[in-house]
Write a protein that holds these residues in place. Structure first.
Motif, mmCIF file in Angstrom:
data_model
loop_
_atom_site.group_PDB
_atom_site.id
_atom_site.type_symbol
_atom_site.label_atom_id
_atom_site.label_comp_id
_atom_site.label_asym_id
_atom_site.label_seq_id
_atom_site.Cartn_x
_atom_site.Cartn_y
_atom_site.Cartn_z
ATOM 1 N N MET A 24 -9.119 1.603 1.706
ATOM 2 C CA MET A 24 -9.051 2.871 2.574
ATOM 3 C C MET A 24 -10.238 3.492 2.675
ATOM 4 O O MET A 24 -11.074 3.706 1.611
ATOM 5 C CB MET A 24 -7.973 3.656 2.161
ATOM 6 N N GLY A 80 0.911 1.598 -3.757
ATOM 7 C CA GLY A 80 -0.478 2.013 -3.855
ATOM 8 C C GLY A 80 -1.529 0.858 -3.972
ATOM 9 O O GLY A 80 -2.514 1.143 -4.460
ATOM 10 N N LEU A 127 -2.059 8.059 6.079
ATOM 11 C CA LEU A 127 -1.264 7.441 5.283
ATOM 12 C C LEU A 127 -0.048 8.755 4.958
ATOM 13 O O LEU A 127 1.173 8.275 4.824
ATOM 14 C CB LEU A 127 -1.862 7.162 3.921
ATOM 15 N N ASP A 158 -8.073 6.992 6.765
ATOM 16 C CA ASP A 158 -6.622 6.195 6.479
ATOM 17 C C ASP A 158 -6.044 7.087 5.496
ATOM 18 O O ASP A 158 -4.719 6.940 5.745
ATOM 19 C CB ASP A 158 -7.182 4.959 5.529
ATOM 20 N N ARG A 159 -6.486 7.898 4.555
ATOM 21 C CA ARG A 159 -5.826 8.513 3.632
ATOM 22 C C ARG A 159 -4.969 9.842 4.529
ATOM 23 O O ARG A 159 -3.903 10.025 4.048
ATOM 24 C CB ARG A 159 -6.745 9.287 2.460
ATOM 25 N N LEU A 195 0.884 -1.100 -0.036
ATOM 26 C CA LEU A 195 0.009 0.098 -0.165
ATOM 27 C C LEU A 195 0.899 1.280 0.031
ATOM 28 O O LEU A 195 0.711 2.099 -0.758
ATOM 29 C CB LEU A 195 -1.238 0.082 1.092
ATOM 30 N N HIS A 196 1.703 1.378 0.912
ATOM 31 C CA HIS A 196 2.389 2.828 1.159
ATOM 32 C C HIS A 196 3.485 3.034 0.155
ATOM 33 O O HIS A 196 3.905 4.225 -0.151
ATOM 34 C CB HIS A 196 2.754 2.974 2.529
ATOM 35 N N TYR A 216 -4.337 -2.036 -2.895
ATOM 36 C CA TYR A 216 -5.113 -2.133 -2.031
ATOM 37 C C TYR A 216 -5.925 -0.756 -1.490
ATOM 38 O O TYR A 216 -6.497 -0.592 -0.668
ATOM 39 C CB TYR A 216 -4.431 -2.745 -0.677
ATOM 40 N N ALA A 217 -5.590 0.257 -2.314
ATOM 41 C CA ALA A 217 -6.116 1.902 -1.994
ATOM 42 C C ALA A 217 -7.541 1.684 -1.915
ATOM 43 O O ALA A 217 -8.229 2.345 -1.061
ATOM 44 C CB ALA A 217 -5.547 2.759 -2.842
ATOM 45 N N HIS A 218 -8.152 0.821 -2.535
ATOM 46 C CA HIS A 218 -9.718 0.754 -2.609
ATOM 47 C C HIS A 218 -10.365 0.317 -1.143
ATOM 48 O O HIS A 218 -11.595 0.463 -0.898
ATOM 49 C CB HIS A 218 -10.164 -0.019 -3.663
#
Ligand SMILES: O[C@H]1[C@H](O)[C@@H](O)[C@H](O)[C@@H](O)[C@H]1O
Ligand SMILES: [Fe+2]
Ligand SMILES: [Fe+2]
Length: 318
Positions: free
Chosen positions: A268, A262, A276, A272-273, A258-259, A264-266
């Protein structure tokens, strides 16, 4: 440290053979209505080295070396064994926090007994990694004391490798993390080994969303079991007053898919955003502060003791 009466060890099922086979300027972050962070994440002076102590680029999982072979074997085991059912069992067991009682600093010292086989970059004792990360971040963000403490404690969950805490195998403690209960994204390093994971062909778990829904928030997602989620449970369960961004960093700092990528962003949500952004700040120090220049532990100890006192009880349940 006080070791508490233990249930039978988590057991023989963990015998490895027997288991089936900012970055940009971040915007202001308002946390729980109580704790607010500066509107701008300031820029800083930390320069990232190009090579690690072994002469390779950081997080180079393809380099040809003996160490790298060990790291790849580590990921093979991790990918085949981290299933939805396994994670559920681990969370239920460890959230009881009935393994031991000790202070944060005692735990930092205990961590020196631990070796992390998943890390291609680290060649120093774990307490040095904690202090190198914390001191580097402190230099650039002097006013964010919660971030210094977050850095100090982010890897404490690795005590799960020790006999007093269940002696879990490396694949159940360290390495990058990823969600279980939905398809394994190709952004995961050594993705090919997931084919040996029973969840890989499980119809409930092998679609993009799996058992989750779009935007459900990471708090509702089960991550592969390891030191991140365990330390989060410890901090939460002991009533730490760290801000939500600090707890988020602890819980997801190994979630590189993710970090960094990018993926698995769906899953969040808005919180979370926001959080992040701080994880992106933190990651630079976690990764690139690993060096042979050691921190004088006794010299910095009083400062970190004062932070521990501010954000944690004197003794914690683990
Ligand atoms: O502490 C660990 C470790 O160093 C791993 O090698 C890395 O994959 C994880 O992301 C990190 O949290
Ligand atoms: Fe870590
Ligand atoms: Fe770390």
């Amino acid at each position: 440290m006080t070791i508490l009466a233990k249930q039978p060890a988590l057991g023989s099922q963990f015998d490895e053979k027997s288991v089936h086979t900012v970055t940009e300027e971040a915007k202001g972050v308002v946390l729980n209505g109580e704790f607010s962070l500066p509107k701008e994440v300031p820029h800083n002076g930390f320069t990232t080295p190009a090579i690690n102590s072994f002469g390779h680029s950081f997080r180079n999982y393809d380099a040809e070396s003996e160490r790298q072979k060990g790291v790849e074997e580590f990921y093979r085991r991790q990918h085949i064994n981290q299933t939805y059912d396994f994670v559920k069992k681990m969370r239920e067991h460890y959230k009881k926090l009935d393994e031991a009682e000790m202070s944060i600093w005692e735990c930092c010292e205990l961590l020196n007994k631990v070796v992390d086989e998943s890390d291609p970059d680290l060649d120093e004792p774990q307490i040095q990694h904690l202090l190198q990360t914390a001191e580097a971040i402190r230099k650039d963000y002097p006013n964010e004391d919660w971030l210094h403490l977050t850095a100090l404690i982010h890897d404490l969950g690795k005590i799960l490798l020790l006999p007093e805490f269940g002696e879990l195998p490396q694949w159940a403690v360290v390495g990058d993390t990823f969600p279980v209960g939905c398809a394994f994204d190709e952004a995961n390093i050594h993705h090919k080994y997931f084919k040996g994971n029973p969840d890989f062909n499980h119809p409930a778990y092998n679609t993009k969303e799996g058992v989750y829904t779009k935007g459900c928030g990471l708090n509702n997602v089960m991550m592969s079991w390891g030191h991140d989620d365990y330390m989060y449970l410890v901090a939460k369960g002991n009533g730490s007053t760290l801000p939500s961004a600090g707890l988020f960093i602890i819980r997801y700092h190994s979630f590189y898919p993710l970090h960094k990528e990018g993926a698995y962003a769906h899953l969040m949500n808005d919180e979370d955003r926001e959080n992040l952004k701080w994880l992106h700040v933190f990651n630079k120090y976690d990764l690139y502060s690993k060096s042979k220049v050691l921190v004088d532990v006794e010299k910095v100890k009083p400062y970190y003791q004062s932070l521990i006192q501010k954000y944690f009880p004197a003794k914690l349940k683990w």
